[in-house]
Design an enzyme around this catalytic site. Structure first.
Site, PDB file in Angstrom:
ATOM      1  N   GLU A 175       0.821  -1.219   0.000  1.00 34.64           N
ATOM      2  CA  GLU A 175       0.000   0.000   0.000  1.00 34.64           C
ATOM      3  C   GLU A 175       0.855   1.270   0.000  1.00 34.64           C
ATOM      4  OE1 GLU A 175      -4.118  -1.582   1.959  1.00 34.64           O
ATOM      5  OE2 GLU A 175      -2.849  -0.395   3.247  1.00 34.64           O
ATOM      6  N   GLU A 376      -5.625  -8.143  -1.084  1.00 29.32           N
ATOM      7  CA  GLU A 376      -6.294  -7.978   0.206  1.00 29.32           C
ATOM      8  C   GLU A 376      -7.748  -7.632  -0.060  1.00 29.32           C
ATOM      9  OE1 GLU A 376      -4.716  -5.376   3.210  1.00 29.32           O
ATOM     10  OE2 GLU A 376      -2.648  -5.871   2.667  1.00 29.32           O
TER      11      GLU A 376
HETATM   12  C1  BG6 Z   1      -4.431  -2.926   4.786  1.00 31.35           C
HETATM   13  C2  BG6 Z   1      -3.088  -3.364   5.274  1.00 31.35           C
HETATM   14  O1  BG6 Z   1      -4.511  -1.564   4.934  1.00 31.35           O
HETATM   15  O2  BG6 Z   1      -5.564  -3.328   5.438  1.00 31.35           O
HETATM   16  C3  BG6 Z   1      -3.100  -4.453   6.309  1.00 31.35           C
HETATM   17  O3  BG6 Z   1      -2.218  -3.689   4.227  1.00 31.35           O
HETATM   18  C4  BG6 Z   1      -4.283  -4.260   7.222  1.00 31.35           C
HETATM   19  O4  BG6 Z   1      -1.877  -4.443   6.975  1.00 31.35           O
HETATM   20  C5  BG6 Z   1      -5.562  -4.361   6.399  1.00 31.35           C
HETATM   21  O5  BG6 Z   1      -4.316  -5.102   8.314  1.00 31.35           O
HETATM   22  C6  BG6 Z   1      -6.840  -4.257   7.197  1.00 31.35           C
HETATM   23  O6  BG6 Z   1      -6.816  -3.118   7.991  1.00 31.35           O
HETATM   24  P1  BG6 Z   1      -7.079  -3.208   9.534  1.00 31.35           P
HETATM   25  O7  BG6 Z   1      -6.820  -1.863  10.040  1.00 31.35           O
HETATM   26  O8  BG6 Z   1      -8.491  -3.634   9.696  1.00 31.35           O
HETATM   27  O9  BG6 Z   1      -6.126  -4.217  10.073  1.00 31.35           O
END
Ligand code: BG6
Length: 477
Positions: A175, A376
């Site tokens: 990211e 993701e």
């Molecule tokens: C992304 C990141 O922003 O989202 C992860 O690459 C992160 O590291 C994921 O865990 C989900 O976000 P969060 O804040 O719910 O853990």
């Protein structure tokens, strides 16, 4: 129509959010190791000096360091074709500045990779995922300094050489565009400006962040070139936080505000990493925001020679843009924007938009025409363990099912989608809040926000569902 025959189904994690063993076998302190736990409403704190009685979630996390065999066996049981994980820079170079790497750190990742290969799981490695060696923050204020480029490339060279022939897919920075906003300053770039106490209210100097991005672009481009030189089979990707923005209304002013926001937040970094040059719209943005990027003569050529092979992104939510400055910002949406009245949100205020994923995939593919992976996606939710030990996470299944349906649509639209690794395939620490309670996994881990828990792993309902999705190559949803 269906997903490609060798579609890469899998899951994604990051070292600092699951490994634990924060000071074991020579590992150095990373920026995430000095972040306390937090909640949805209380931001995690950044404590340069570790406090004695404070809970630091990354220190034990879910102790993947000592459970990786068990965990990868569970991934294999679901039928994973790919596992996206990150390497902790501080396991390889504890401060970032050592001459030679820490063998014990390298051995750990050798073991993890071998364990994946044993089950024919393709490793997809993120080289830097939200955990700069903290020493580089203290000495250089993170990526704001050009010194970091060589240190990063040295680290990459060690990885490409050591894991040659075993790892083919690499992502240079997780990211990377998170640093177009204040929250990415410390998280992604290790920039810690005086006066910053917590993650949500960082003392922000945009000039440093955008200069830091320039250094990361150069580092990423050099890494791509090096990866290809060391092994022509290597494929290197960018990784973009994509939070699609829609204009709040069809008022041309909103449409323009939206275009500018999409340009800066969503497109800018990918445009450079895919096309190898700064897009024109950023010149105006820099000028209007008083930002001056210091570049060396050779930088333009370095960028041109280091274009990525494939495009990856995270997708959780979308938002709206408006020219009306009085409208309230959408809760939980880290890249800004206002709420979409047509969408519902998760318990953390992230607006859920499966159709936006189809739209986004088409937008990306129309622009670049290179293979795409969604690395993701997922629903952070509270899970409850029933008395009989089962976990009925039908809400998570519904979220994922709707997104996969839209991936299928996008594939039918002609998008070259090659893989899907939902986030936090096993429960882990939340990056934004530092919580365990915000769970994403197919596998539950008995670990809680006060640090208690026996670390046992439990298969959720979604585990069995995802197994069927994979074995039917996305036909059985
Ligand atoms: C992304 C990141 O922003 O989202 C992860 O690459 C992160 O590291 C994921 O865990 C989900 O976000 P969060 O804040 O719910 O853990």
């Amino acid at each position: 129509m269906a997903f490609q025959k060798d579609f890469l189904w899998g899951g994604a994690t990051a070292a600092n959010q699951l490994e634990g063993a924060w000071n074991v076998d020579g590992k150095g302190i990373s920026c995430s190791d000095i972040c306390t736990g937090g909640t949805h409403t209380t931001p995690k704190r950044i404590t340069p000096e570790l406090e004695k009685d404070t809970f630091y979630p990354s220190h034990e996390a879910i102790d993947f360091y000592h459970h990786y065999k068990e965990d990868i066996a569970l991934f294999a049981e679901m039928g994973f074709k790919v596992y996206r994980f990150s390497i902790a820079w501080t396991r390889i170079f504890p401060t970032g500045e050592e001459e030679s790497p820490n063998e014990k750190g390298l051995q750990f990742y050798d073991d993890v990779i071998d364990e994946c290969l044993k089950y024919n799981i393709e490793p997809l490695v993120t080289i830097s995922h939200y955990e700069l060696p903290f020493h580089l923050t203290q000495k250089y204020n993170g990526w704001s300094s050009r010194e970091l480029i060589d240190l990063y490339v040295k680290y990459c060279k060690v990885l490409f050489t050591r894991f040659k022939g075993k790892v083919k897919y690499w992502l240079t920075f997780n990211e990377i565009n998170s640093a177009t906003g204040p929250f990415g300053g410390f998280l992604s770039q290790g920039i810690l400006n005086e006066g910053t106490k917590d993650f949500m209210h960082q003392v922000d100097i945009p000039q440093l962040r955008f200069q830091g991005l320039h250094h990361q672009f150069i580092a990423s481009a050099k890494a791509v070139k090096l990866a290809h030189q060391i092994d022509p089979n290597n494929k290197v990707g960018c990784m973009i936080l994509f939070a699609t923005m829609y204009p709040l209304t069809c008022n041309p002013k909103d449409v323009l505000a939206c275009q500018e926001m999409n340009h800066v937040k969503n497109w800018f970094c990918g445009d450079i990493q895919v096309r190898g040059q700064y897009p024109g719209y950023m010149k105006r943005y820099f000028k209007e925001n008083g930002i001056e990027i210091k570049a060396e003569k050779e930088d333009a050529q370095i960028l041109k020679q280091g274009c990525v092979d494939f495009y990856t992104f995270s997708y959780y939510m979308s938002g709206c843009s408006t020219a009306d400055k009085t409208k309230e910002q959408a809760e939980g949406n880290l890249i800004g924007g206002v709420s979409n009245p047509y969408l519902e949100a998760s318990d953390w205020g992230w607006q859920i938009d499966p159709e936006g994923l189809r739209f986004t995939l088409n937008e990306i593919y129309d622009r670049y025409q290179i293979p795409i992976m969604i690395v993701e996606n997922g629903l952070g939710a509270y899970d409850k363990v029933e008395e009989d030990g089962s976990i009925h996470d039908d809400y998570r299944i519904e979220y994922l099912r709707k997104h996969i349906e839209q991936m299928k649509e996008a594939t039918d639209d002609g998008v070259d989608l090659i893989g899907y690794t939902p986030w936090g395939c096993i429960d882990l620490v939340s990056a934004s809040t530092g919580e365990m309670a915000k769970r994403y996994g197919f596998i539950y881990v008995d670990k809680h926000d006060d640090g208690t828990g026996n670390l046992s792993r439990i298969k959720k309902q979604s585990f069995y569902w995802y197994k069927d999705v994979i074995s039917s190559n996305g036909q059985k949803l």
